[in-house]
Design a protein around this motif. Structure first.
Motif, short mmCIF file in Angstrom:
data_model
loop_
_atom_site.label_atom_id
_atom_site.label_comp_id
_atom_site.label_asym_id
_atom_site.label_seq_id
_atom_site.Cartn_x
_atom_site.Cartn_y
_atom_site.Cartn_z
N LEU A 143 41.83 7.27 8.29
CA LEU A 143 42.65 7.53 7.10
C LEU A 143 42.95 6.25 6.32
O LEU A 143 43.20 6.29 5.12
CB LEU A 143 43.95 8.23 7.50
N GLN A 144 42.94 5.12 7.01
CA GLN A 144 43.17 3.85 6.32
C GLN A 144 41.99 3.49 5.41
O GLN A 144 42.11 2.65 4.52
CB GLN A 144 43.40 2.74 7.34
N LEU A 145 40.85 4.13 5.65
CA LEU A 145 39.64 3.85 4.86
C LEU A 145 39.24 5.00 3.96
O LEU A 145 38.18 4.96 3.35
CB LEU A 145 38.47 3.54 5.81
N LYS A 146 40.09 6.03 3.86
CA LYS A 146 39.64 7.29 3.26
C LYS A 146 39.20 7.17 1.80
O LYS A 146 38.35 7.94 1.35
CB LYS A 146 40.70 8.37 3.40
N ASP A 147 39.72 6.23 1.06
CA ASP A 147 39.31 6.08 -0.34
C ASP A 147 37.92 5.46 -0.46
O ASP A 147 37.31 5.51 -1.53
CB ASP A 147 40.32 5.22 -1.10
N THR A 201 24.44 9.67 -0.16
CA THR A 201 25.85 9.29 0.04
C THR A 201 26.36 8.58 -1.21
O THR A 201 25.57 8.06 -2.00
CB THR A 201 26.01 8.37 1.25
N SER A 202 27.68 8.57 -1.36
CA SER A 202 28.25 8.02 -2.60
C SER A 202 29.32 6.98 -2.37
O SER A 202 29.83 6.41 -3.33
CB SER A 202 28.84 9.17 -3.44
N ARG A 203 29.67 6.70 -1.11
CA ARG A 203 30.75 5.75 -0.84
C ARG A 203 30.25 4.61 0.04
O ARG A 203 29.27 4.77 0.78
CB ARG A 203 31.93 6.47 -0.19
N PRO A 204 30.93 3.47 0.00
CA PRO A 204 30.42 2.30 0.71
C PRO A 204 30.46 2.41 2.23
O PRO A 204 29.64 1.80 2.91
CB PRO A 204 31.33 1.16 0.23
N VAL A 205 31.42 3.16 2.79
CA VAL A 205 31.51 3.33 4.24
C VAL A 205 31.13 4.76 4.59
O VAL A 205 31.79 5.71 4.15
CB VAL A 205 32.93 3.02 4.77
N VAL A 206 30.06 4.91 5.36
CA VAL A 206 29.61 6.23 5.76
C VAL A 206 29.86 6.39 7.26
O VAL A 206 29.25 5.70 8.08
CB VAL A 206 28.11 6.44 5.46
N VAL A 207 30.79 7.27 7.60
CA VAL A 207 31.14 7.52 8.99
C VAL A 207 30.26 8.65 9.51
O VAL A 207 30.27 9.76 8.97
CB VAL A 207 32.63 7.90 9.13
N VAL A 208 29.48 8.37 10.54
CA VAL A 208 28.61 9.38 11.14
C VAL A 208 29.24 9.82 12.46
O VAL A 208 29.42 9.03 13.38
CB VAL A 208 27.19 8.83 11.39
#
Length: 494
Positions: free
Chosen positions: A61-65, A167-174
């Motif tokens: 959640l700290q990275l959600k944006d 993907t559209s965001r810099p951090v992709v969580v798999v």
């Protein structure tokens, strides 16, 4: 009262700092593999008392944006109807549950990737269902001689054949509903495709177990082996880390086997690999937040015993291979663990011996053990549950919480109108009857108020529990085991 062996607040602080450091290490894009359960890591909370099941979510959640989620699921798991042991639901249903859960707290789910796909019909049906619900679906394919044939893997005929996940965001969580879903392969495939598109991307791994800075045979790490017996995972000393730094760390076989692929990928992208070992790839800080090693050791030993019973029952039901049970037995023997070390086990077996019928024992969080026997009115699970609620509420054992006139109509409905041959009540039916009685019976109301205090209890049955009773106990937050023995000798068991 459960003893605490893990400092969750310290963990949250250390882990968030470590992840942010790794994100800043790569400029344009980071693929962050989240191992284990992302939303509800009950295994971690059991072996590390004090660890909150949603700790990883708080981190995310700290990275959600800046982050989006990709969920990986193995096509073979869809075909096999593989289930989560803690929730009892299939992996494909869990994917949809996770999507809803992520969205409910404001996290963006970009897509689902079906890995190891080679035309499985069940996987196609699942993909169509997701697409009809507006969820993008991609497919990744098996690669011959993976992970040894690096030239093939890192080529247009290897990762190049996989769908590129938009993907559209810099951090992709798999993440995934369970182990063996292909999370790492998904990340590496994306690195290959990003490189072909001219995008600089990095990879990191957030895996709770094994804990790299605990000894190889520490019970916490052995409990991970017990949890993944069906995958034949083995904890190993990381030879790459030992060679590079002269430091002994623990990783597991699949990460060690695939490290040459990771290294080769980075060399093709950057000319050099930023990691010298599989341990380097990780960002796990769990080991630094253990505040009582003995508490965690004991909790892990209890988990290994529970895993043994789960595997023994699965073998009895024809859902697991005998080799999985042999591995569990090896872990028990290595730690010199007896099944009676789980205190509710001998209590249940002794009660069954005394009564000549199935019995259930419940160890409450405060250490008290209550038992229940089979009667003409209700099963042993119901009796043990009601006895436990009475003990927690301080109600005399001889008091009837539910009047027979309330239970009789339920039995009549089951037998005369719903075709049941068993008139005994299940735990869900007894709890409904108890809640109805609580409206007019103050004593029943006192018992109802204690239901939340069952969380953390240990339950054992002398026979295989019905799915209804097992699921009710799990919903109440209890850890359930049972002997790998059916109550009846019939061939068909509901």
């Amino acid at each position: 009262m459960q003893k605490i062996g893990f400092d969750n607040e310290k963990y949250l602080q250390l882990q968030s700092q470590k992840i942010l450091e790794r994100v800043s290490r790569f400029g344009g894009k980071l693929y962050l593999e989240f191992g284990g359960k992302l939303f509800d890591d009950y295994h971690a909370s059991r072996v590390l008392p004090g660890f909150e099941p949603d700790s990883k979510m708080k981190m995310l959640l700290q990275l959600k944006d800046h982050a989006e989620i990709v969920i990986a699921i193995n096509a073979a798991h869809i075909e096999q109807n593989k289930r989560r042991g803690d929730l009892g639901i299939t992996y494909d249903l869990d994917v949809m549950r996770l999507i809803d859960a992520f969205r409910s707290i404001g996290l963006y789910v970009g897509s689902v990737v079906i890995t190891q796909y080679h035309g499985q019909h069940a996987a196609d049906l699942f993909a169509r269902k997701l697409q009809d619900l507006g969820v993008p679906v991609y497919r990744h394919y098996p690669i011959e001689d993976y992970p040894s044939n690096i030239p093939l893997i890192v080529s247009d005929d290897g990762y190049g054949k996989n769908d590129y996940i938009e993907t559209s965001r810099p951090v992709v969580v798999v993440t995934a509903p369970g182990p063996g879903s292909g999370k790492m392969a998904t990340c590496l495939s994306q690195l290959y495709h990003e490189h072909r598109r001219g995008t600089r991307a990095g990879y990191a791994k957030y895996e709770t177990f094994p804990v790299w800075n605990l000894p190889l045979k520490h019970p916490v790490n052995l409990a991970y082996e017990a949890a993944t017996a069906d995958l034949a995972d083995v904890n190993m000393i990381d030879p790459y880390h030992l060679e590079a730094y002269g430091e002994t760390t623990v990783n597991y076989n699949r990460d060690i086997e695939v490290f040459p692929v990771v290294e080769a990928m980075f060399r093709r992208i950057y000319g050099e690999c930023p990691y010298k070992s599989p341990t380097d790839m990780g960002v796990n800080m769990v080991g630094f937040a253990i505040c009582d090693d003995e508490v965690c050791r004991e909790a892990s030993c209890q988990e290994i015993i529970r895993r043994y019973y789960a595997t023994a029952a699965a073998v009895r039901k024809g859902l697991a291979e005998p080799g999985e049970l042999q591995k569990q037995e090896m872990l028990l023997n290595y730690l010199h663990l007896e099944l009676s070390h789980r205190r509710c086990v001998p209590a249940a077996l002794e009660k069954a011996k005394q009564t000549g019928a199935p019995a259930v024992a419940i160890e409450l969080p405060d250490g008290r053990i209550l038992t229940g026997k089979t009667s003409g009115l209700m099963g042993a699970s119901c009796a043990a549950l009601l006895n436990s609620l009475k003990a927690l509420a301080g109600i005399d054992d001889k008091v009837n919480l539910i009047a027979p006139m309330v239970l009789a109509p339920i039995q009549h409905l089951k037998v005369e109108h719903m075709g049941s041959t068993n008139p005994r009540l299940h735990t869900d039916e007894v709890l409904i009857a108890l809640s109805m009685s609580a409206l007019t019976n103050p004593t029943a109301e006192l018992a109802m108020e204690q239901i939340a205090n069952l969380r953390g209890s240990e339950v054992h049955s002398s026979v295989i529990l019905s799915p209804v009773d097992e699921n009710v106990f799990k919903k109440l937050g209890a850890n359930v085991t049972y002997e790998p023995v059916y109550q009846s000798h019939t061939l068909y068991h509901k």
